[in-house]
Design a protein around this motif. Structure first.
Motif, PDB file in Angstrom:
ATOM      1  N   ILE A 238       0.841  -0.980  -0.164  1.00 40.12           N
ATOM      2  CA  ILE A 238       0.080   0.088   0.083  1.00 40.12           C
ATOM      3  C   ILE A 238       0.936   1.170  -0.114  1.00 40.12           C
ATOM      4  N   TYR A 239       0.999   1.900  -1.214  1.00 37.70           N
ATOM      5  CA  TYR A 239       1.881   2.884  -1.235  1.00 37.70           C
ATOM      6  C   TYR A 239       1.050   4.233  -1.428  1.00 37.70           C
ATOM      7  N   TYR A 240      -0.059   4.218  -2.048  1.00 32.59           N
ATOM      8  CA  TYR A 240      -1.048   5.171  -2.279  1.00 32.59           C
ATOM      9  C   TYR A 240      -2.465   5.043  -1.662  1.00 32.59           C
ATOM     10  N   VAL A 241      -3.101   6.144  -1.739  1.00 29.54           N
ATOM     11  CA  VAL A 241      -4.513   5.826  -1.088  1.00 29.54           C
ATOM     12  C   VAL A 241      -5.234   5.018  -1.779  1.00 29.54           C
ATOM     13  N   ASP A 242      -5.011   4.912  -3.157  1.00 26.64           N
ATOM     14  CA  ASP A 242      -5.871   4.136  -4.001  1.00 26.64           C
ATOM     15  C   ASP A 242      -5.216   2.660  -4.403  1.00 26.64           C
ATOM     16  N   SER A 243      -4.181   2.234  -3.872  1.00 33.56           N
ATOM     17  CA  SER A 243      -3.473   1.236  -3.740  1.00 33.56           C
ATOM     18  C   SER A 243      -4.490   0.014  -3.576  1.00 33.56           C
ATOM     19  N   ILE A 244      -5.370   0.257  -2.564  1.00 31.66           N
ATOM     20  CA  ILE A 244      -6.285  -0.692  -2.124  1.00 31.66           C
ATOM     21  C   ILE A 244      -7.188  -1.191  -3.286  1.00 31.66           C
ATOM     22  N   ILE A 245      -7.560  -0.236  -4.238  1.00 29.19           N
ATOM     23  CA  ILE A 245      -8.504  -0.672  -5.323  1.00 29.19           C
ATOM     24  C   ILE A 245      -7.667  -1.612  -6.142  1.00 29.19           C
ATOM     25  N   TYR A 246      -6.556  -1.464  -6.398  1.00 32.42           N
ATOM     26  CA  TYR A 246      -5.735  -2.313  -7.471  1.00 32.42           C
ATOM     27  C   TYR A 246      -5.633  -3.764  -6.784  1.00 32.42           C
ATOM     28  N   ASN A 247      -5.218  -3.651  -5.266  1.00 33.32           N
ATOM     29  CA  ASN A 247      -5.059  -5.017  -4.665  1.00 33.32           C
ATOM     30  C   ASN A 247      -6.364  -5.768  -4.688  1.00 33.32           C
ATOM     31  N   ASP A 248      -7.403  -5.179  -4.170  1.00 35.01           N
ATOM     32  CA  ASP A 248      -8.583  -5.834  -4.022  1.00 35.01           C
ATOM     33  C   ASP A 248      -9.292  -6.512  -5.387  1.00 35.01           C
ATOM     34  N   MET A 249      -8.668  -5.919  -6.666  1.00 32.31           N
ATOM     35  CA  MET A 249      -9.053  -6.672  -7.961  1.00 32.31           C
ATOM     36  C   MET A 249      -8.710  -7.999  -7.972  1.00 32.31           C
ATOM     37  N   MET A 326     -11.564  10.309  -2.976  1.00 34.49           N
ATOM     38  CA  MET A 326     -12.909   9.985  -2.488  1.00 34.49           C
ATOM     39  C   MET A 326     -13.800  10.994  -3.441  1.00 34.49           C
ATOM     40  N   THR A 327     -13.379  12.055  -4.062  1.00 31.29           N
ATOM     41  CA  THR A 327     -14.413  13.059  -4.675  1.00 31.29           C
ATOM     42  C   THR A 327     -14.285  12.474  -6.381  1.00 31.29           C
ATOM     43  N   PRO A 328     -15.412  12.196  -6.496  1.00 33.14           N
ATOM     44  CA  PRO A 328     -15.723  11.684  -8.146  1.00 33.14           C
ATOM     45  C   PRO A 328     -15.598  12.773  -9.026  1.00 33.14           C
ATOM     46  N   GLU A 329     -15.128  12.579 -10.198  1.00 31.44           N
ATOM     47  CA  GLU A 329     -15.262  13.714 -11.496  1.00 31.44           C
ATOM     48  C   GLU A 329     -16.246  13.103 -12.142  1.00 31.44           C
ATOM     49  N   TYR A 330     -16.955  14.077 -12.862  1.00 32.62           N
ATOM     50  CA  TYR A 330     -18.157  13.702 -13.862  1.00 32.62           C
ATOM     51  C   TYR A 330     -17.654  14.200 -15.114  1.00 32.62           C
ATOM     52  N   ARG A 331     -18.246  13.619 -16.128  1.00 28.88           N
ATOM     53  CA  ARG A 331     -18.094  13.923 -17.627  1.00 28.88           C
ATOM     54  C   ARG A 331     -18.807  15.120 -17.934  1.00 28.88           C
ATOM     55  N   LYS A 332     -18.330  16.263 -18.748  1.00 34.91           N
ATOM     56  CA  LYS A 332     -18.903  17.401 -19.175  1.00 34.91           C
ATOM     57  C   LYS A 332     -18.767  17.491 -20.638  1.00 34.91           C
ATOM     58  N   THR A 368     -14.261   4.503  -2.801  1.00 33.84           N
ATOM     59  CA  THR A 368     -15.505   4.603  -1.950  1.00 33.84           C
ATOM     60  C   THR A 368     -15.571   4.561  -0.331  1.00 33.84           C
ATOM     61  N   GLN A 369     -16.267   5.084   0.180  1.00 30.96           N
ATOM     62  CA  GLN A 369     -16.450   4.919   1.773  1.00 30.96           C
ATOM     63  C   GLN A 369     -15.822   3.475   2.393  1.00 30.96           C
ATOM     64  N   GLU A 370     -16.548   2.290   1.817  1.00 25.64           N
ATOM     65  CA  GLU A 370     -16.097   1.084   2.119  1.00 25.64           C
ATOM     66  C   GLU A 370     -14.582   0.882   2.242  1.00 25.64           C
ATOM     67  N   GLN A 371     -13.979   1.389   1.067  1.00 26.37           N
ATOM     68  CA  GLN A 371     -12.564   1.142   0.466  1.00 26.37           C
ATOM     69  C   GLN A 371     -11.796   2.127   1.624  1.00 26.37           C
ATOM     70  N   ALA A 372     -12.149   3.179   1.626  1.00 23.62           N
ATOM     71  CA  ALA A 372     -11.372   4.201   2.565  1.00 23.62           C
ATOM     72  C   ALA A 372     -11.523   3.833   3.938  1.00 23.62           C
ATOM     73  N   ASP A 373     -12.492   3.052   4.590  1.00 26.29           N
ATOM     74  CA  ASP A 373     -12.444   2.410   5.835  1.00 26.29           C
ATOM     75  C   ASP A 373     -11.595   1.150   6.226  1.00 26.29           C
ATOM     76  N   LYS A 374     -11.536   0.652   4.835  1.00 24.86           N
ATOM     77  CA  LYS A 374     -10.449  -0.801   4.931  1.00 24.86           C
ATOM     78  C   LYS A 374      -9.220  -0.094   4.765  1.00 24.86           C
ATOM     79  N   LEU A 375      -8.854   0.827   4.102  1.00 26.92           N
ATOM     80  CA  LEU A 375      -7.506   1.434   4.081  1.00 26.92           C
ATOM     81  C   LEU A 375      -6.993   1.951   5.314  1.00 26.92           C
ATOM     82  N   LEU A 376      -7.940   2.851   6.112  1.00 22.48           N
ATOM     83  CA  LEU A 376      -7.652   3.315   7.542  1.00 22.48           C
ATOM     84  C   LEU A 376      -7.500   2.105   8.452  1.00 22.48           C
ATOM     85  N   ALA A 377      -8.162   1.049   8.318  1.00 18.96           N
ATOM     86  CA  ALA A 377      -8.102   0.081   9.271  1.00 18.96           C
ATOM     87  C   ALA A 377      -6.809  -0.689   9.127  1.00 18.96           C
ATOM     88  N   VAL A 378      -6.257  -0.920   7.854  1.00 19.04           N
ATOM     89  CA  VAL A 378      -5.084  -1.600   7.610  1.00 19.04           C
ATOM     90  C   VAL A 378      -3.958  -0.537   8.110  1.00 19.04           C
TER      91      VAL A 378
END
Length: 412
Positions: A238-249, A326-332, A368-378
């Motif tokens: 876990i090197y970045y906050v979004d590392s958890i996304i790649y690991n979970d895949m 955690m802040t999504p970006e939307y197509r314009k 997601t909030q669930e992923q953020a909570d998992k990251l903080l727990a780790v």
């Protein structure tokens, strides 16, 4: 100006440090940093000559004012009283406070309740597995590991097929070094049950892996091995906050950051300094300790931890980074209006993609909030620091070969 010497290795590869030195030298009216780069002593025949020279000088009493601790025996230096306790400076600081940092990270850096080093960034190394296999609570014993593996299909490997027993022994020594070696007294515990369990665990892995002749196929991808029940766990960083996304895949999101087996606690490791080895200390002989602290504290400021290779140690900097993830970006459209899908919902913009073993593409979106909570727990459950002492490993590994070959028991 008073001149403070800073001992480093390969400063050309540490941009954060270079920038900090420039900021300090331009901003201070009383002091300046002079860099002594010991990598200049390396040769093609001996690429560690620089670190050997620096270590020898330090242990003989020739101390620089400030140190970049990468590859230095931090615990030994602290035990010998060669480093300055930084807690009094942090506690007296008007802008910084202990509560500004992850308590477990500060605690992991302590030696006998004192703080001899600081770092702006950290990473975590651990093992992950499917929650349905390893449970949903981080941490397990060797017996619990064996029970989980026994429930897997026959022939299932614990990890990647190329993980060897020497790899695992090094990893477990890094994890448990503080329980095996007391640098203050020189006492070692290589006859303990903890070490015996480590040896027995490492012995279950192959002696070597034939990288040159192994015929790789798509079936050997970790994703396919895990899905087919041929591999139970995966090494995860876990090197970045979004590392958890790649690991979970790899596990379809059904993951627990279980850690390496231990006799107690959670077997995950903090890698302080993350990518560039940015671990810093002040020597006990620093000629101007207040100036030394003014330089070191710059690495701890929230504004200086917004960009870097790793997770920020400053909680405010981490929260800012997490909020952004955690802040999504939307197509314009060209006029700046949101583009809607057929259900009238805004379309979230992908932040990247990842190719899977089956040829499909997984798109990455906001955390997601669930992923953020998992990251903080780790993060919060990780209390041990990876201590990779090559000298200790070389001795242990040499002696352990007789055990691995069946010539000695773990008790002998």
């Amino acid at each position: 100006k008073a001149e403070l010497t800073l001992a480093v290795m390969d400063i050309n590869y540490n941009y954060e440090l270079s920038n900090a030195i420039i900021r300090f030298n331009r901003g201070s009216d009383t002091s300046r940093i002079r860099v002594v780069d010991y990598s200049q002593y390396n040769t093609e025949e001996d690429t560690s000559a620089g670190i050997t020279k620096l270590t020898t000088e330090i242990l003989s009493g020739k101390l620089p004012d400030l140190l970049c601790l990468s590859n230095l025996p931090y615990s030994q230096l602290a035990a010998k009283g060669l480093l300055e306790d930084l807690y009094p400076y942090l506690d007296a600081d008007k802008k910084l406070d202990r509560s500004d940092f992850f308590a477990n990270v500060l605690g992991a850096m302590e030696v006998d309740g004192k703080l001899y080093e600081i770092t702006p960034f950290f990473a975590i190394n651990t093992l992950i597995g499917a929650s349905s296999v390893v449970g949903d609570t981080p941490g397990w014993t060797y017996a619990e590991f064996n029970a989980a593996l026994a429930r897997m299909p026959a022939g299932c490997d614990p990890l990647d097929q190329y993980t060897t027993r020497d790899d695992m022994l090094r990893t477990l020594l890094s994890l448990e070094m503080d329980s095996l070696v007391d640098w203050n007294t020189g006492k070692v515990s290589f006859d303990s049950q903890n070490f015996i369990d480590m040896l027995n665990f490492a012995a279950r892995f192959p002696k070597a892996f034939d990288w040159d002749n192994y015929e790789w196929t798509d079936a050997d991808q970790a994703e396919n091995r895990i899905k087919d029940g041929r591999q139970m766990l995966m090494n995860a960083g876990i090197y970045y906050v979004d590392s958890i996304i790649y690991n979970d895949m790899y596990f379809g999101g059904d993951t627990t950051y279980i850690g390496y087996p231990t006799n107690e606690g959670v077997g995950s490791m903090l890698r302080l300094g993350a990518g560039d080895g940015s671990l810093y200390a002040m020597s006990s002989k620093c000629i101007d300790k207040q100036a030394g602290w003014q330089f070191l504290r710059s690495f701890l400021l929230e504004e200086n931890q917004q960009n870097g290779w790793g997770l920020p140690t400053n909680v405010n900097a981490f929260n800012t980074m997490l909020k952004k993830a955690m802040t999504p970006e939307y197509r314009k459209d060209a006029d700046g209006n949101f583009v809607l899908d057929q259900n009238g919902e805004k379309i979230q913009v992908s932040r990247g993609s990842y190719g899977m073993a089956d040829g499909s593409i997984k798109y990455i979106y906001a955390l997601t909030q669930e992923q953020a909570d998992k990251l903080l727990a780790v993060i919060m459950s990780t209390t041990k620091v990876a201590d990779e002492s090559d000298s200790i490993y070389d001795i242990v590994n040499e002696q352990a070969q007789a055990f691995f070959a069946g010539q000695k028991s773990a008790n002998s």
